[in-house]
Design an enzyme around this catalytic site. Structure first.
Site, mmCIF file in Angstrom:
data_model
loop_
_atom_site.group_PDB
_atom_site.id
_atom_site.type_symbol
_atom_site.label_atom_id
_atom_site.label_comp_id
_atom_site.label_asym_id
_atom_site.label_seq_id
_atom_site.Cartn_x
_atom_site.Cartn_y
_atom_site.Cartn_z
ATOM 1 N N ASP A 151 146.178 101.922 40.201
ATOM 2 C CA ASP A 151 145.970 100.827 41.105
ATOM 3 C C ASP A 151 145.485 101.357 42.209
ATOM 4 O OD1 ASP A 151 146.524 98.248 42.351
ATOM 5 O OD2 ASP A 151 148.519 99.062 43.007
ATOM 6 N N GLU B 124 148.490 90.698 58.267
ATOM 7 C CA GLU B 124 148.999 89.767 59.165
ATOM 8 C C GLU B 124 149.539 90.227 60.430
ATOM 9 O OE1 GLU B 124 149.831 85.299 58.616
ATOM 10 O OE2 GLU B 124 151.314 86.562 58.187
ATOM 11 N N LYS C 150 143.029 81.153 49.426
ATOM 12 C CA LYS C 150 142.429 82.488 50.175
ATOM 13 C C LYS C 150 142.119 82.385 51.646
ATOM 14 C CE LYS C 150 140.082 84.051 46.141
ATOM 15 N NZ LYS C 150 140.107 82.868 44.905
ATOM 16 N N ASP D 63 152.064 96.568 38.650
ATOM 17 C CA ASP D 63 151.609 97.584 37.725
ATOM 18 C C ASP D 63 152.706 97.772 36.654
ATOM 19 O OD1 ASP D 63 149.435 97.830 39.569
ATOM 20 O OD2 ASP D 63 150.839 99.101 41.076
ATOM 21 N N ARG E 203 147.303 139.680 11.814
ATOM 22 C CA ARG E 203 147.515 138.718 12.958
ATOM 23 C C ARG E 203 146.885 139.414 14.215
ATOM 24 N NH1 ARG E 203 147.668 133.857 15.366
ATOM 25 N NH2 ARG E 203 148.539 133.072 13.427
#
Length: 1487
Positions: free
Chosen positions: A583, A717, A763, A1040, A1299
């Site tokens: 996000d 705002e 909007k 989210d 090995r």
């Protein structure tokens, strides 16, 4: 008001409404079972016309519910016994899986879903039958019991935490009205089974709490508190409550919606209020509705008393107090505010901490006390429970007399909306109390319907492990078949000694003997499917989670947040992540808004130096640190001058230097009138508009000087109003009549007539107010495209162009922009419009649509004032973290709800995008008329996808997809892709999804803008399932949650947006920058450790089981144990389990600092090279080889020699031969694990030594007791033999030599990248990392000063590349190959290395030509000039050349929503409002 006679029919829908409702909780439970995408897409609307057979038809689930208060239920809502027929969910909720009664059976049921546990249980059952040769059923069942017990304890701990939280919530106090009959529910509806369960829970709970008090002081204190709380829960007397002095300016009918939701599809017709709506509005205006029946006496029995949440029922009255959490979905009847306003915080619901406004019903505002509730009579028609958080439809109905006691009662109705609801999970704020009635409870509430159940996730290795277990099971079956056939054949032969000297086979016949041998062999070789593997992995993952939690470098001190693993079993998935989906707001950014710039009357103001600007200069080659210091010095000096100018104009008591973010000394000078009265008036009007057009709550904080704070719905705002305060336009307080401002020392009151709130579809927001000169003024603020489409035609042409260019430059700095406009209204126009608006507000159907349509009529013919620019700053370390993850080969996509321009600029700010990229912008035009068919839209997008795929020589077919699945190379940084939500909807169509996925895979960065939560989850699912890759989603808000749950790993950021993302995540962190350490350090370590531990576990099982298997060759596979049974038990428990577990927890190939300095080491995880099927089979083959050595060297030593001992005593029995085999086998296995361990510290060495010594100690102790039987005294007999010690030392050497040799050759001649880095670390090439603090940022800085190892593949070609080192001496520079993840691509066609065709074309300067109508001032504007220089020299506008700039776009859509040449009256034809505008639509299509 009288007791009404309920009508049997109420309009056309009466039959549907009065139908007997079915149990609505069923709908909620079904939703909980839906996939998250289907649940997100499923919406309910009772107004939709559905066929009765449709599952969503109201008749299918019941047409909502009816609630009656102080009225008898009508006959159709009663059953045959006279009880309520409606059944409602209880308010008690349970998120825990278990109860004390159900834990054991339910947990065992879940555990035996694992097929391995079923196999182990089957083996234990076989052991109970002596015929199959089982030794001790009790001992054999110990491992299975252990793993079931450990898992059960883990599940019990996790579930106990959920139970504690459930109990706290269910027993939380609430003031419920008692003494009043609730006719909607049956008083005693507790079944016998529920009574038994409740008694059982109380019994075990009491015992547990009593046991806790024995050792826990805290438990004793809590018990005492519970007693006190019980005594204090007496009924609360009802007293007169005074209204709060704080007043609200919110209008009566206009409520503020919750968090904006994605825009719905365009409507085909607009809804306007009809005659019935107007009549209802007129009645509400002239008649004062009241739910209280004055003729009904108050009995005085009702009292509000404290009760538990779980005891609330539908229809109960509740009183909520300030800061209380809402216990259920409640309709608000009245509040302490005189206007019926209350404020709620919804962060538990939608992640937002900003306050939302709710209003009580007009008809219920007189209800204040319990006696009022006794006299109220009404009923509620409500819709059925549904998950939409932002919509609710209902109506409250009552009968009321207006002409005196003898007058006829009138039917009254008032609509109910979401603005009249308090939803469960919210908190009441800034309100003394609120009174309401419960409508939905428990799992019927919106928050519970929307609560997605966190999916059960399994690690990828765990899923792949099933195949390997099946392979081992196949080998086991093969060994058992060989044993059965050989043993049966042996008994069938008559020429064998078995035929003459034995008493016959146990089965009586060769076939039955072989059958019995088969099942006996299942028990005998059961360790080939190791049960201890599952126990060990559970312990390893638990310890890995503890270490992640304990990492102090992922601790975020400001909010006391460590990294919390919430899912323990997927830590190794963190090491294989290829795609990260993030996000933006609150995740990459801080979600702290600061007002930075503005354009007023064509003049740009504000000084700022943003990260986007720094990114542009960085790509120019400018010294960003030096330039940043210079810019910040200029800004600091400008701030001092601005504050001095403000204080000269007016001694603002609310101006605090630290709060000022708008640094604009030129604005202050213009505000003082230095540039003329026109610009002064423009600046004053602009700030006045900011101070008036909002919905914030002003809070005065005492002090000297005092502070004025603001609580707003959005941080944007609050930033706007705070800047107006700093400039001298301070909001003091507001109420329903208007707002009081302090304007340059003068207190003014501005009556608010109407407020039209912001929504995601509109909007914009608007207010209509009366100015001091009696003018009616509408002020509107909103998105630039929305405001420009509503400007008055033919006016302000030059101002519009200048403002658009300024807004474009602001957006390129990564700033969020808004436009401000206004309109003067005539009295006649406003009165006529307001009547229409009131009628729409009173509508019972399509209320929101009608109100929006009417609101659009007044928001036209606007005059532009200017625009604002607000910065949402990036979190610390985001650009470096993204760059680091990119170098590791991880692809990061941003999925955001922001607009395209903002997302693009944030992409440049955080290094997702660069000048060397060509941006691909996928877009389809949204046809509002609906005439374009789906096939046409899909065809258009298909053509665009094909054209872009052709650039990469792809067609998008299945062959391309198959190649893409096997190609994990990071795409070259030449292309980036941007797509909006509307286009994404079509790109995710089944016919286009594959093409879209393949195109995105070719792009370095992908930005999906304007996407909904469901689309986020769909994108994650597309990549995860389409490419078969590991994905990680990270976010901080409730929006989210869907993608967090969809991804393989979900990470939640605990920030300011609530904790719902954290609650639904697998890991919780405090900041985005901690992701680098979580993934690149702990993830890579966990994956490599887990892969190596599992491989070594299978190896040690093979070497042990095949040692037993080889012995069967010499005893006709009659399932004879060569080892004493204690060896078989202790082998898994003590001899070899600890070293492999420590390897899985503590092993480190390189340190954490080197892991971050060389992120390319992570590439092995992306390519999944640590755990492969080849590795599995190589370890298996190595185990088979070593089992041959381990068995045959001791066997040949003992059996094929003439003497073994010096004293002549025989030690050739099978158990002593087993001791010869077991001791070197244990040492070989532990040394093998040690060889495969990178870090040899004292812990791993001590564990190996102790494990090796344990077999000696256990053998000595056990064989010293005669209970050992034939094994008695075996220890002194075996340990005294030289042959034993010869075998003990020879076997490990011969077994491990291949090995060891292969490893040595590989590290010298074919080194992995990690081998190169380890060698350089020993040489001191990374010593500079230890000289700096272990801070993430400094570690990144050190890493960026060093070269990186290519990890595209282990054998990839390496080309030397010299890189400059600024932090260390060049002679000490690490010498290792560069990473392909960081290489750049040069193209001769581009002026600066880009291969883009239309992105880097030269762009003309955006200098604004002078205009006579608007004064132009020649003054120094450092920030403005600095940005212009950056843009003109380095970053020519992609948007401009692609017909995408804000300026070009806004010029096309100007006044598209306004009538040409005239004002739009109420009766004029309404132009369809602008919505979903395509950024490249030709101008003539929008006019």
């Amino acid at each position: 008001m009288i007791s009404p006679t309920l009508p049997e029919a109420e309009g056309p829908g009466a039959k549907q409404e009065t139908q007997k409702p079915k149990r609505t909780a069923t709908m909620g439970s079904n939703l909980m079972k839906m996939p998250i995408l289907q649940r997100a897409r499923k919406t309910f609307n009772v107004n939709e016309k559905l066929h009765p057979s449709d599952p969503d038809h109201p008749d299918h689930h019941g047409a909502g519910r009816k609630l009656f208060v102080n009225l008898p239920l009508p006959p159709d809502l009663l059953d045959e016994n006279g009880s309520p027929s409606q059944q409602f969910a209880r308010n008690k909720i349970r998120t825990a899986k278990y109860t004390p009664l159900s834990f054991i059976p339910k947990n065992l049921w879940f555990q035996f879903h694992n097929i391995a546990n079923i196999f182990f249980l089957f083996v234990v059952i076989l052991v109970f039958f002596p015929i199959f040769g089982g030794y001790n059923p009790g001992l054999s069942s110990v491992p299975l019991i252990a793993i079931l017990t450990i898992t059960a304890i883990k599940d019990a701990i996790e579930d106990y935490r959920r139970t504690v939280l459930d109990n706290e919530l269910n027993n939380a106090p609430v003031h419920r009205l008692g003494g009043l009959e609730n006719v909607n529910v049956h008083e005693d509806n507790v079944s016998l089974w529920r009574k038994i369960k409740k008694a059982n829970t109380r019994f075990f709970g009491t015992i547990w709490h009593w046991m806790q008090t024995l050792w826990s002081k805290k438990a004793r204190e809590e018990r005492a508190k519970r007693r006190v709380a019980l005594e204090a829960s007496a009924p609360r007397p009802s007293i007169d409550t005074l209204a709060t002095q704080r007043q609200s300016f919110a209008s009566i009918r206009e409520g503020i919606q919750l968090t904006p939701v994605p825009s719905p599809m365009p409507r085909q017709k607009l809804e306007f209020p009809d005659a019935a709506d107007r009549e209802r509005a007129d009645r509400l205006k002239h008649q004062n509705g009241n739910l209280i029946n004055p003729e009904l006496p108050a009995r005085g029995d009702a009292r509000f008393h404290k009760d538990a949440w779980k005891d609330l029922r539908v229809g109960d009255f509740v009183r909520i107090y300030n800061d209380d959490e809402i216990p259920a979905d409640i309709v608000v009847l009245s509040t302490s505010d005189a206007e019926g306003v209350c404020y709620v915080e919804t962060k538990n619901l939608d992640g937002e901490t900003n306050l939302k406004v709710r209003t009580s019903l007009r008809c219920g505002r007189s209800m204040k006390h319990a006696r009022d509730c006794e006299r109220a009579q009404f009923w509620i028609d409500s819709e059925a429970p549904q998950p939409n958080l932002y919509k609710y439809n209902g109506a409250i109905k009552w009968q009321q007399k207006f002409g005196g006691p003898d007058s006829e009662p009138q039917d009254m109705v008032e609509p109910l909306t979401i603005d009249n609801m308090l939803l469960r999970g919210c908190n009441l704020r800034n309100t003394e109390w609120a009174l309401g009635v419960v409508v939905f409870t428990g799992h019927d509430t919106k928050i519970m319907i929307n609560s997605g159940v966190t999916p059960s996730k399994r690690a990828r290795i765990a899923r792949q492990l099933n195949f390997n277990v099946i392979c081992n099971f196949g080998i086991l079956i093969g060994m058992c078949l060989v044993s059965a056939v050989v043993n049966g054949t042996s008994w069938a032969g008559t020429d064998r000694s078995l035929h003459y000297f034995n008493f016959g086979s146990i089965g009586g016949s060769p076939a039955m003997t072989g059958f019995i041998t088969f099942w006996a062999a299942i028990i005998f070789f059961q360790n080939l499917v190791p049960i201890s593997l599952y126990i060990t992995l559970e312990i390893v993952r638990l310890l890995q989670a503890i270490f992640i939690y304990s990492d102090v470098q992922m601790y975020y001190e400001p909010i006391d947040q460590p990294c919390i693993p919430k899912t323990w079993n997927i830590s190794d998935d963190l090491g294989q992540i290829e795609y990260i989906f993030s996000d933006k707001t609150g995740t990459l950014t801080q979600n702290v808004m600061e007002f930075k710039k503005a354009t007023i009357n064509g003049q740009p103001y504000g000084e700022a130096y943003t990260e986007a600007q720094a990114g542009m200069q960085k790509r120019m080659g400018i010294d960003v640190e030096k330039e940043s210091a210079r810019a910040k010095a200029e800004i600091s000096a400008g701030k001092v001058r601005a504050i001095e100018g403000l204080r000269r104009m007016h001694e603002n008591p609310y101006l605090h230097d630290d709060d000022v973010t708008f640094v604009a000394p030129d604005f202050v000078a213009d505000l003082a009138g230095e540039s003329g009265q026109e610009q002064q008036a423009a600046n004053e009007n602009f700030m006045l508009a900011l101070a008036l057009c909002h919905s914030v709550i002003a809070e005065r904080h005492a002090g000297d000087p005092p502070r004025m704070g603001f609580r707003a719905q959005s941080p944007d705002e609050a930033a706007l109003v705070s800047t107006a305060r700093d400039m001298g336009f301070t909001v003091l307080h507001g109420n329903s009549d208007g707002i009081t401002l302090n304007v340059m020392g003068q207190e003014r009151h501005y009556p608010i007539l109407t407020m039209i709130e912001f929504t995601s579809t509109r909007k914009r927001m608007s207010v209509v107010l009366r100015m001091p000169d009696n003018r009616l003024l509408l002020i509107c603020k909103g998105a630039d495209s929305i405001i420009y489409s509503r400007l008055k035609r033919g006016e302000q042409a030059e101002l519009r162009g200048a403002t658009a260019e300024h807004l474009e430059m602001f957006a390129r700095e990564g700033l969020r922009t808004l436009c401000i406009a206004q309109r003067e209204l005539s009295e006649e126009f406003y009165v006529a419009w307001r009547q229409e608006y009131d009628a729409a507000a009173a509508a019972l159907e399509d209320r929101e649509e009608k109100m929006e349509s009417v609101a659009s009529r007044i928001e036209q013919e606007l005059t532009l004032l200017g625009g604002t620019a607000i910065e949402d700053r990036l979190q610390d370390g985001v650009p470096d973290t993204i760059a680091l993850l990119g170098e590791a080969g991880i692809k990061l996509w941003v999925l955001t709800g922001d607009k395209v321009e903002t997302a693009i600029n944030i992409g440049f700010s955080c290094n997702l995008l660069s000048n060397d990229m060509e941006l691909i912008h996928l877009k389809v035009e949204e046809d509002e008329s609906g005439e374009t068919t789906d096939e046409a839209i899909l065809g258009q997008l298909r053509e665009e996808l094909d054209a872009n795929l052709k650039t990469f020589n792809l067609t998008g077919d299945d062959d391309d997809l198959a190649k893409a699945k096997h190609n994990h190379e990071p795409p070259p940084p030449t292309h980036g892709l941007v797509i909006d939500g509307y286009t994404l909807k079509w790109a995710l169509h089944d016919s286009l999804k594959q093409k879209f996925l393949l195109l995105c895979k070719q792009c370095k960065s992908v930005l999906c803008c304007r996407v909904s939560p469901a689309q986020k989850a769909a994108v994650v699912s597309m990549v995860k399932n389409g490419l078969d890759v590991m994905t990680l989603s990270i976010g901080d808000g409730a929006n989210d949650v869907a993608m967090i749950q969809e991804a393989d790993v979900g990470v939640g950021i605990a920030g300011l947006e609530g904790r719902q993302a954290v609650m639904s995540s697998d890991y919780a962190i405090g900041q985005f920058r901690f992701l680098q350490r979580l993934v690149l350090v702990h993830g890579r370590w966990s994956y490599r450790r887990m892969a190596e531990s599992i491989a070594n576990f299978f190896y040690k099982s093979i070497i042990w089981v095949f040692s037993i298997f080889w012995y069967q060759i010499y005893c006709d596979f009659d399932i004879t144990y060569i080892f004493d049974y204690t060896y078989i038990l202790f082998f898994t428990l003590f001899y070899t389990s600890v070293p492999v577990a420590i390897m899985g927890v503590l092993d480190q190939d390189v340190s954490d600092k080197v892991s971050l300095a060389v992120p390319q080491l992570y590439r092995r995880g992306i390519e999944r090279l640590e755990w492969t099927q080849l590795k599995f089979w190589l370890y298996m083959l190595d185990g088979v080889y070593q089992s041959v050595i381990v068995f045959y060297v001791p066997y040949l030593t003992v059996v094929r020699t003439s003497f073994v001992t010096f004293n002549g005593l025989n030690i050739e029995d099978r158990t002593r031969l087993g001791a010869y085999i077991a001791h070197p086998a244990v040492v070989t296995i532990n040394l093998y694990i040690l060889i495969n361990t990178y870090r040899w510290d004292w812990v791993i060495l001590l564990s190996v030594i102790i494990s090796d010594l344990t077999i000696f100690l256990s053998t000595g102790a056990y064989t010293a007791d005669p209970y050992a039987g034939a094994f008695y005294n075996a220890a002194p007999q075996v340990y005294s033999q030289a042959s034993f010690w010869a075998v003990f030392f020879i076997v490990p050497v011969v077994s491990l030599f291949p090995r060891f040799a292969i490893k040595a050759l590989q590290k010298v001649y074919f080194p992995y990248d990690v081998d190169i880095i380890r060698e350089q670390e020993r040489q001191g090439k990374f010593a500079h990392l230890t000289q700096e603090p272990l801070d993430g940022q400094k570690t990144v800085a050190a890493r960026r000063d060093s070269n990186s190892a290519s990890n595209s593949s282990d054998n990839s070609a390496r080309k030397p590349k010299h890189m400059h080192y600024g932090s260390i001496d060049e002679d000490a520079r690490p010498i290792y190959p560069p990473s392909v993840a960081t290489r750049t691509t040069h193209n001769a066609r581009s002026q600066n290395g880009s291969d883009g065709t239309n992105y880097t074309g030269h762009r003309m300067s955006m200098e604004i030509s002078g205009a006579a109508a608007r004064p132009s001032f020649d003054r120094a504007r450092p920030s403005f000039d600095r940005l212009r220089a950056s843009m003109d020299r380095v970053r020519p506008s992609f948007e401009a050349s692609s017909d995408f700039t804000s300026a070009a776009r806004l010029s096309r859509i100007e006044s598209s929503q306004c009538q040409h040449g005239q004002s739009a009256g109420v009766g004029h034809k309404f132009h369809r409002r602008f919505r979903g505008f395509s950024l490249t639509k030709p101008a003539h299509q929008n006019d």
